[in-house]
Motif scaffolding. Sequence first.
Motif, PDB file in Angstrom:
ATOM      1  N   GLY A 126      15.495   2.621  -1.771  1.00 32.16           N
ATOM      2  CA  GLY A 126      15.417   3.682  -2.769  1.00 32.16           C
ATOM      3  C   GLY A 126      16.796   4.191  -3.144  1.00 32.16           C
ATOM      4  N   LEU A 127      16.874   4.923  -4.261  1.00 35.53           N
ATOM      5  CA  LEU A 127      18.140   5.457  -4.737  1.00 35.53           C
ATOM      6  C   LEU A 127      18.595   6.620  -3.874  1.00 35.53           C
ATOM      7  N   SER A 128      19.913   6.705  -3.649  1.00 38.97           N
ATOM      8  CA  SER A 128      20.535   7.831  -2.942  1.00 38.97           C
ATOM      9  C   SER A 128      19.908   8.063  -1.569  1.00 38.97           C
ATOM     10  N   GLY A 129      19.556   6.989  -0.922  1.00 38.20           N
ATOM     11  CA  GLY A 129      19.028   7.113   0.430  1.00 38.20           C
ATOM     12  C   GLY A 129      17.576   7.517   0.496  1.00 38.20           C
ATOM     13  N   SER A 130      16.908   7.620  -0.649  1.00 40.59           N
ATOM     14  CA  SER A 130      15.488   7.966  -0.610  1.00 40.59           C
ATOM     15  C   SER A 130      14.684   6.799  -0.055  1.00 40.59           C
ATOM     16  N   CYS A 131      13.476   7.090   0.351  1.00 41.14           N
ATOM     17  CA  CYS A 131      12.641   6.055   0.959  1.00 41.14           C
ATOM     18  C   CYS A 131      11.367   5.907   0.143  1.00 41.14           C
ATOM     19  N   THR A 132      11.535   5.489  -1.116  1.00 37.64           N
ATOM     20  CA  THR A 132      10.371   5.332  -1.984  1.00 37.64           C
ATOM     21  C   THR A 132       9.618   4.042  -1.699  1.00 37.64           C
TER      22      THR A 132
ATOM     23  N   SER B  96       0.850  -1.180   0.000  1.00 36.37           N
ATOM     24  CA  SER B  96       0.000   0.000   0.000  1.00 36.37           C
ATOM     25  C   SER B  96       0.886   1.229   0.000  1.00 36.37           C
ATOM     26  N   SER B  97       0.279   2.412  -0.112  1.00 40.31           N
ATOM     27  CA  SER B  97       1.027   3.660  -0.108  1.00 40.31           C
ATOM     28  C   SER B  97       0.482   4.579   0.960  1.00 40.31           C
ATOM     29  N   SER B  98       1.387   5.339   1.604  1.00 34.19           N
ATOM     30  CA  SER B  98       0.965   6.315   2.598  1.00 34.19           C
ATOM     31  C   SER B  98       0.698   7.636   1.914  1.00 34.19           C
ATOM     32  N   GLY B  99       0.271   8.626   2.663  1.00 35.81           N
ATOM     33  CA  GLY B  99      -0.066   9.924   2.095  1.00 35.81           C
ATOM     34  C   GLY B  99       1.113  10.631   1.479  1.00 35.81           C
ATOM     35  N   ASP B 100       2.344  10.317   1.909  1.00 35.44           N
ATOM     36  CA  ASP B 100       3.519  10.979   1.351  1.00 35.44           C
ATOM     37  C   ASP B 100       4.079  10.250   0.133  1.00 35.44           C
ATOM     38  N   GLY B 101       3.344   9.274  -0.390  1.00 35.16           N
ATOM     39  CA  GLY B 101       3.755   8.576  -1.598  1.00 35.16           C
ATOM     40  C   GLY B 101       4.687   7.414  -1.382  1.00 35.16           C
ATOM     41  N   VAL B 102       5.035   7.122  -0.142  1.00 34.03           N
ATOM     42  CA  VAL B 102       5.920   6.005   0.140  1.00 34.03           C
ATOM     43  C   VAL B 102       5.138   4.698   0.039  1.00 34.03           C
ATOM     44  N   LYS B 103       5.676   3.772  -0.717  1.00 31.52           N
ATOM     45  CA  LYS B 103       5.025   2.483  -0.877  1.00 31.52           C
ATOM     46  C   LYS B 103       5.466   1.532   0.234  1.00 31.52           C
ATOM     47  N   TRP B 104       4.488   0.783   0.742  1.00 31.85           N
ATOM     48  CA  TRP B 104       4.756  -0.160   1.830  1.00 31.85           C
ATOM     49  C   TRP B 104       4.423  -1.566   1.379  1.00 31.85           C
ATOM     50  N   GLU B 105       5.228  -2.524   1.811  1.00 32.59           N
ATOM     51  CA  GLU B 105       4.899  -3.919   1.530  1.00 32.59           C
ATOM     52  C   GLU B 105       5.541  -4.814   2.586  1.00 32.59           C
ATOM     53  N   TRP B 106       4.930  -5.990   2.744  1.00 32.40           N
ATOM     54  CA  TRP B 106       5.497  -6.959   3.673  1.00 32.40           C
ATOM     55  C   TRP B 106       6.709  -7.625   3.052  1.00 32.40           C
ATOM     56  N   GLY B 107       7.709  -7.868   3.849  1.00 32.19           N
ATOM     57  CA  GLY B 107       8.918  -8.533   3.373  1.00 32.19           C
ATOM     58  C   GLY B 107       9.781  -8.926   4.550  1.00 32.19           C
ATOM     59  N   GLY B 108      11.056  -9.102   4.308  1.00 30.33           N
ATOM     60  CA  GLY B 108      11.953  -9.494   5.386  1.00 30.33           C
ATOM     61  C   GLY B 108      11.553 -10.839   5.973  1.00 30.33           C
ATOM     62  N   CYS B 109      11.924 -11.052   7.225  1.00 29.20           N
ATOM     63  CA  CYS B 109      11.586 -12.302   7.912  1.00 29.20           C
ATOM     64  C   CYS B 109      10.823 -11.985   9.169  1.00 29.20           C
TER      65      CYS B 109
END
Length: 365
Positions: free
Chosen positions: A226-232, A159-172
């Motif tokens: 994300g690229l260059s430390g961004s949090c896309t 999903s995406s938050s209001g600031d455009g950052v996309k969220w997804e489940w991952g990791g362990c």
Amino acid sequence: MTVRLSRIQLALFFILLCPVNIIGLWWAVGSPLVMDPNSICRKAKRLAGKQAELCQTQPEIVSEVAKGARLGVRECQYQFRYRRWNCTSHNKYFGKILQQDIRETAFVYAITAAGVTHAVTQACSMGDLLQCGCEATRNRAPPRPPSSSSSSSSSSSSSSSGDGVKWEWGGCGDDVEFGYEKSKQFMDAKRRRGKSDIRTLVDLHNNEAGRLAVKLYMRTECKCHGLSGSCTLRTCWKKMPHFREVGDRLLERFNGASKVMGGNDGKTLIPVGQNIKPPDKQDLIYSDESPDFCLANRKTGSLGTRGRICNSTAMDISGCDLLCCERGYREETMVFEENCLCRFHWCCVVQCKKCLVRKELSLCH
């Protein structure tokens, strides 16, 4: 009232108290046990079906169960370090405590069940068990951004938050459901077949309270991409609470534990006293009052508080007045050997000297 603990439960409670370098021990009825889980299972003759199944088919899980029980009692000793009963590791006295349906026993059962849940779940995440691994997140709703006030009902994986950052489940993520089920399978085996008794109902309730102190307080952790430390994109996973948090939470439940009695149907528990709300699933319960633990008493399992270190300036439970049961205390100078003058040597050793340190301590009469 005679209380019958299963041999495997008593084995766990005493094994977890022994130092790692001790090969064997004698528990309450005098049967020798060794710390190897396979030997535990062989020595415990009266196992319930689910416990026997675990011993026979999944001994590596029994090993994690033993680790979890040890974890639980270490936490018990930390949480009760300033109390008259300090979760003593003296085997014979500890066994006497377990045979009573008091507040302290409620905490021991809850923290042990929580420890087993935590240890088995952790082993899954670390890849130490073949039967489990990371949590499956395929059908889980997407993680909720911290800035969002409502949870999503979407069944997609991101999903995406209001600031455009996309969220997804991952990791362990921690598969707490697996740890919860194994703790329930092992710790909840009924000690008596047929009609339930109040002690069985109380123990099962406290076991569940311990497991829920882990299961209901999972936290979400995320990592930015994300690229260059961004949090896309943020990948998120579920982690268990730190076990110290679990211990703190169960201590709060211990302080507010509810006294209960059995209902006429033999299947329900009724709170004792007027205008007392029925305990919920996370509350700890007991049916007998605790001894004061001031003096040594083999019958109750009390070691007393004589010789315990207290705080002469404190007004809380660690203070000398309360801990020494108003018997007074004495001041003594004790000499301890501690590491000192430590130096780091490249690479990568820390070398220390031994120094004698004198400390003024207050000891209970």
